[in-house]
Enzyme design. Sequence first.
Site, PDB file in Angstrom:
ATOM      1  N   SER A  98      -7.064  -9.826  -2.230  1.00 19.78           N
ATOM      2  CA  SER A  98      -5.880  -8.963  -2.324  1.00 19.78           C
ATOM      3  C   SER A  98      -6.126  -7.670  -3.107  1.00 19.78           C
ATOM      4  O   SER A  98      -5.545  -7.438  -4.182  1.00 19.78           O
ATOM      5  CB  SER A  98      -4.734  -9.755  -2.916  1.00 19.78           C
ATOM      6  OG  SER A  98      -4.509 -10.868  -2.097  1.00 19.78           O
TER       7      SER A  98
ATOM      8  N   ARG B  47     -11.195   0.417  -3.745  1.00 17.38           N
ATOM      9  CA  ARG B  47     -11.187   0.489  -5.212  1.00 17.38           C
ATOM     10  C   ARG B  47     -10.563  -0.797  -5.727  1.00 17.38           C
ATOM     11  O   ARG B  47      -9.734  -1.415  -5.064  1.00 17.38           O
ATOM     12  CB  ARG B  47     -10.346   1.685  -5.693  1.00 17.38           C
ATOM     13  CG  ARG B  47      -8.950   1.645  -5.139  1.00 17.38           C
ATOM     14  CD  ARG B  47      -8.034   2.756  -5.580  1.00 17.38           C
ATOM     15  NE  ARG B  47      -6.830   2.690  -4.755  1.00 17.38           N
ATOM     16  CZ  ARG B  47      -6.622   3.435  -3.686  1.00 17.38           C
ATOM     17  NH1 ARG B  47      -7.505   4.337  -3.335  1.00 17.38           N
ATOM     18  NH2 ARG B  47      -5.526   3.288  -2.975  1.00 17.38           N
TER      19      ARG B  47
ATOM     20  N   ASP C   1      -3.073 -10.362   0.809  1.00 13.88           N
ATOM     21  CA  ASP C   1      -1.961 -11.310   0.603  1.00 13.88           C
ATOM     22  C   ASP C   1      -0.684 -10.881   1.333  1.00 13.88           C
ATOM     23  O   ASP C   1       0.077 -11.705   1.829  1.00 13.88           O
ATOM     24  CB  ASP C   1      -1.691 -11.562  -0.894  1.00 13.88           C
ATOM     25  CG  ASP C   1      -1.541 -10.294  -1.721  1.00 13.88           C
ATOM     26  OD1 ASP C   1      -1.632  -9.184  -1.161  1.00 13.88           O
ATOM     27  OD2 ASP C   1      -1.323 -10.408  -2.949  1.00 13.88           O
TER      28      ASP C   1
HETATM   29  C1  GLC Z   1      -2.499  -4.694  -5.456  1.00 12.38           C
HETATM   30  C2  GLC Z   1      -3.595  -4.747  -4.404  1.00 12.38           C
HETATM   31  C3  GLC Z   1      -3.033  -5.157  -3.058  1.00 12.38           C
HETATM   32  C4  GLC Z   1      -2.242  -6.439  -3.193  1.00 12.38           C
HETATM   33  C5  GLC Z   1      -1.188  -6.307  -4.281  1.00 12.38           C
HETATM   34  C6  GLC Z   1      -0.405  -7.602  -4.493  1.00 12.38           C
HETATM   35  O1  GLC Z   1      -1.612  -3.683  -5.120  1.00 12.38           O
HETATM   36  O2  GLC Z   1      -4.218  -3.482  -4.299  1.00 12.38           O
HETATM   37  O3  GLC Z   1      -4.068  -5.327  -2.124  1.00 12.38           O
HETATM   38  O4  GLC Z   1      -1.638  -6.730  -1.967  1.00 12.38           O
HETATM   39  O5  GLC Z   1      -1.804  -5.937  -5.496  1.00 12.38           O
HETATM   40  O6  GLC Z   1      -1.242  -8.646  -4.840  1.00 12.38           O
END
Ligand code: GLC
Length: 560
Positions: free
Chosen positions: A240, A255, A293
């Site tokens: 995620s 990143r 996610d």
């Molecule tokens: C951050 C991550 C993203 C993820 C979110 C919730 O924003 O960059 O990919 O979906 O957290 O976990």
Amino acid sequence: MELASSPLSTPTTGGGIPRTASPGSQVLDNGTNIGSASGRKASFGGGALGQNFAMERRGSAESGPARRGSRRGSGVVMTPGGAPVVYHTRTDEDREFPHAEKKTIADLLRKYESLLTLTPQRMRMIVHAIEETLDKGLQKDGQIVPMIPTFVFGWPTGEEVGEYLALDLGGTNLRVCLVDLQGHGKFEVTQTKYRLTEEQKQEDGQKLLDFCAECLDNFITNTLGRTENDPMLPLGFTFSYPCSQLRIDHGELIRWTKGFGAPNIEGHDVAAMFASSLKRLNVNAELTALINDTTGTLIASNYVDPNTKIAVIFGTGCNAAYMETAGNIPKMSSVGLEADQGMAINCEWGAFDSFDHQHLPRTKYDIIIDESSNKPGEQSFEKMIAGLYLGEVFRLILCELIDSGDLFLGQNTYKLEKAYAFDTAFLSLMESDPTDELLTIIGVFSHFFGIETTLEERQFFRQLAVLIGTRAARLSACGIAAIVSKKGYLEKGCAVGADGSLYNKYPNFANRVHAALVDIFGEKGKRIVTHHAEDGSGVGSAIIAAMTKARKEKGFYVDY
Ligand code: GLC
């Protein structure tokens, strides 16, 4: 195989997972999980930098008794060797602890109300700016909000079946599941969670992925009792963080977000790195899909309720996914998909307004959080909403009031002065305190910070928590509204699957999002309803693995 961290051994009590998805579905748990989001430790994120900030701040407060009116109870002096030594004082040993006066508190509340309140008009401006930004992300590669095509093509049928492994590297824990999809929106989950240490979040990227592979191996062998002779199970890896994808089993980490900083992984294909860990450690699993996610949540929620069109995670981080049609993704036109082909988009909206800071009403507390984080300038939207940061906004306001001499006169406040010491879970606790005396708040301050409070102060703290939590909910609603408006979902209405500790545990968060949607859209805003989502990173990831398998069997496999 020995694991660097041991599986968590408290039985699941909450945290939204595992849970029953729909009547008839069942979740099995091997009893080695925790469900608490409060496992996140205070020093997460800004980490060392954040602490530097606290030290500097102390340093400047201390540059005088000269600082008139400062009634600080603690400070820092440097030894000749350069080591900081913290001291604690009381200004007047014989007096009762002086506390903030009622009038001062009323004035302060007004001040913070005006700093943290978002009017409907302001929200509509933000919605507009987010919508434009989402459009830009679909036009061209390399935009700040990257609008990532996920290679999840369209909605599930609800009839996906089979056994799948799911590995979930979120912000706090690592979770490994076996998901048995039984069709008709039903499934069973067996899972184990492992806690990630702060060191693991910062150590070499390949080492972190090796750890994930070791945990998976441990789960397959010890929990499921499978051997090398059993057929290899397909695996969905929920990673995620923003990854640009060229196909479903590929993902280059753009990143790190959420305080992670492991070197040698940004700019690399995480799926390939993980596949090499699986191979080297001889793990009996085949990586089929790399997912976010939000995408998993979108698909899992739609699997049980086809009215779900958008998914949002309000957890350690904040982000959303929705289903776009290929014709609306100009940056993908070279792939030659049919214009009406569905494609789930991982927005990565947490990056909205990064670097330029033109649209969001950032306060000085948001700026301090940003500048002392390991990624200054980035994830501006997320830093005003997500669970990782809300407690820190509260703490920074309290530190300001300690500095100005308005709070905790003469008390030792050093515990509260540590960056990220005030967990967002404390804000939830304060808001849900049912007692007139606000006994929970007494407990939080005395037990964790050794600080005495008056009833007026506690009432003020609770109000402050309401302001910070409401601002986060209203900003989140702006993001949802932008997708609703972009996709024209307002007339018919739609369901929004929402998950994450903030959504699941923060009192009134959902109600506040709903109220904000009405502020933005008027009465029609009531047609957009958030609901607790299905387990995206477990069940969603399995459904996506199943959809991918079915697609491949039909010979439909797309590369960017
Ligand atoms: C951050 C991550 C993203 C993820 C979110 C919730 O924003 O960059 O990919 O979906 O957290 O976990």
